[in-house]
Design an enzyme around this catalytic site. Structure first.
Site, PDB file in Angstrom:
ATOM      1  N   CYS A  92      30.581  40.838  42.372  1.00  0.00           N
ATOM      2  CA  CYS A  92      30.431  41.091  40.932  1.00  0.00           C
ATOM      3  C   CYS A  92      28.979  41.349  40.557  1.00  0.00           C
ATOM      4  CB  CYS A  92      30.984  39.926  40.134  1.00  0.00           C
ATOM      5  SG  CYS A  92      30.332  38.335  40.660  1.00  0.00           S
ATOM      6  N   HIS A 129      29.834  34.436  37.520  1.00  0.00           N
ATOM      7  CA  HIS A 129      30.394  35.781  37.536  1.00  0.00           C
ATOM      8  C   HIS A 129      29.472  36.711  36.762  1.00  0.00           C
ATOM      9  CE1 HIS A 129      33.380  38.827  37.921  1.00  0.00           C
ATOM     10  NE2 HIS A 129      33.748  38.829  36.646  1.00  0.00           N
ATOM     11  N   ASN A 137      34.757  44.008  32.574  1.00  0.00           N
ATOM     12  CA  ASN A 137      34.867  43.224  33.801  1.00  0.00           C
ATOM     13  C   ASN A 137      35.135  44.152  34.993  1.00  0.00           C
ATOM     14  OD1 ASN A 137      35.075  40.999  35.465  1.00  0.00           O
ATOM     15  ND2 ASN A 137      36.740  40.018  34.330  1.00  0.00           N
TER      16      ASN A 137
END
Ligand code: NAG
Ligand code: NAG
Ligand code: NAG
Ligand code: NAG
Ligand code: NAG
Length: 346
Positions: A122, A292, A312
């Site tokens: 990520c 994240h 995302n």
């Protein structure tokens, strides 16, 4: 005789009880993580909060390890990179702003939702996505920068699929540059993401299930063999002119996005976040899963609740078409404390 019968039935009872207990432990262990998420979603829906939970098919075939494998941003360990902190605050900031509306007709990357698969990359997604947008916003070229290139080749960024640092990713972009590349299976650019999206349904012949964690692919300093892109790797390296972080200040973050485009942000994920569907997220229940990183593209207000708009990298099937809103102005889950970005080199 009576005695023996008593002992015998007592033993049977004991065996039965032990067997039952063993079975219960087995059942508990093998209970799908999915069931737990369902309970969490119900708890969120029944609470008086600003968002709605539901089933995200991404986790149907998942386990706790597979879920944790997605949280690849190292929040507690520090990287070797220290970026300059910027705190510029514009006057008259609008009550809402969305980079996709502002620049989205010229820059198609703004509408893209990527998929990191079962890899804690990520930190590289938030970087490559926002830098693709910025490249287009500032230089007018609607390109894609390769997440693959960043995940596999940036040693100082951390540990590839085992996690990394957003600030180091920005620094790498300035010093080394990134080649072009887009989603898995897209051979139009130099280096596509090589990890297939994991199965979002219980059975799939095409994709592996979202369990466990994938190893980091090797760094290859050439374009994919099946790429149709004609610019060779060394000439395709797109560099930044300056990497910096933004002060933990709502107005400074808004000013940066409005002036220069999307940024990369990191936050702490709790289990309830996995079940996000709509509304403005704020932590309600569940335990902490890890750090994240994502792409922040704008802000707004919903029913009186200020929020950030975030893209995302969990596929468009997750959340609100791959995006979510999160409470703004209160450093919710640390979302305002780890903001980094860079400007492309002209
Ligand atoms: C729900 O939350 C809102 C906003 O925080 C508050 O005004 C309202 O009183 C709450 N309602 C209940 C039933 O707790
Ligand atoms: C939660 O509420 C939303 C919207 O009302 C609904 O779509 C969803 O199915 C609910 N989920 C659960 C697990 O209750
Ligand atoms: C999202 O997942 C589906 C499979 O469920 C896949 O076909 C699609 O390519 C994925 N999107 C991205 C951006 O990889
Ligand atoms: C690859 O992605 C680009 C956008 O980055 C898109 O225009 C193109 O059609 C895609 N090509 C393939 C083969 O999927
Ligand atoms: C294209 O080539 C890369 C390596 O160069 C490989 O990882 C990928 O699987 C190939 N993709 C397809 C669709 O053949």
């Amino acid at each position: 005789m009576k005695h023996t019968a008593l002992i015998l039935s007592a033993s049977f009872l004991l065996i039965a009880l032990t067997g039952f207990a063993t079975y219960e432990i087995f059942r508990f262990k093998h209970q799908k993580y999915h069931d737990r998420l369902k309970q969490i979603a119900e708890k969120v829906n029944n609470s008086n909060t600003t968002w709605k939970a539901g089933e995200n098919i991404k986790w149907i075939n998942s386990d706790i390890a597979g879920v944790k494998a997605h949280m690849g941003t190292l929040l507690n360990q520090k990287s070797g990179v220290k970026l300059e902190k910027v705190n510029r605050q514009a006057n008259n900031l609008p009550s809402e702003f969305d980079s996709r509306v502002q620049w989205g007709d010229k820059c198609s990357s703004l509408w893209e939702v990527r998929d990191q698969s079962n890899c804690g990359s990520c930190w590289a997604f938030g970087a490559a996505e926002s830098l693709s947008d910025r490249h287009c916003i500032h230089l007018g070229q609607d390109i894609r920068l390769s997440t693959q290139n960043l995940v596999t080749c940036c040693d100082e960024c951390g540990f590839g699929c085992d996690g990394g640092w957003p600030e180091a990713a920005m620094d790498y972009y300035v010093n080394n540059g990134l080649v072009t590349g887009d989603l898995y299976g897209n051979n139009s650019w130099c280096q596509a993401y090589s990890l297939a999206p994991c199965a979002h349904h219980v059975t799939s012949d095409v994709y592996p299930p979202c369990t466990g964690e994938l190893p980091t692919p090797p760094c290859v300093k050439s374009c994919d063999s099946n790429s149709t892109y004609t610019i060779p790797y060394p000439k395709d390296l797109h560099k930044g002119s300056k990497a910096y972080s933004i002060d933990q200040n709502e107005q400074a973050i808004m000013t940066e996005i409005q002036t220069n485009g999307p940024i990369e942000v990191a936050f702490t994920v709790y289990e309830d976040f996995l079940t996000y569907k709509s509304g403005v997220y704020q932590h309600v229940t569940g335990s902490e899963l890890g750090g994240h990183a994502v792409k922040m593209v704008g802000w707004g207000v919903e029913n009186g609740t200020p929020y950030w708009i975030i893209v995302n990298s969990w596929n468009e099937s997750w959340g609100d078409k791959g995006t979510f809103k999160i409470l703004r102005g209160q450093n919710e889950c640390g979302i305002e404390s780890e903001c980094v970005t860079a400007l492309p080199a002209y």
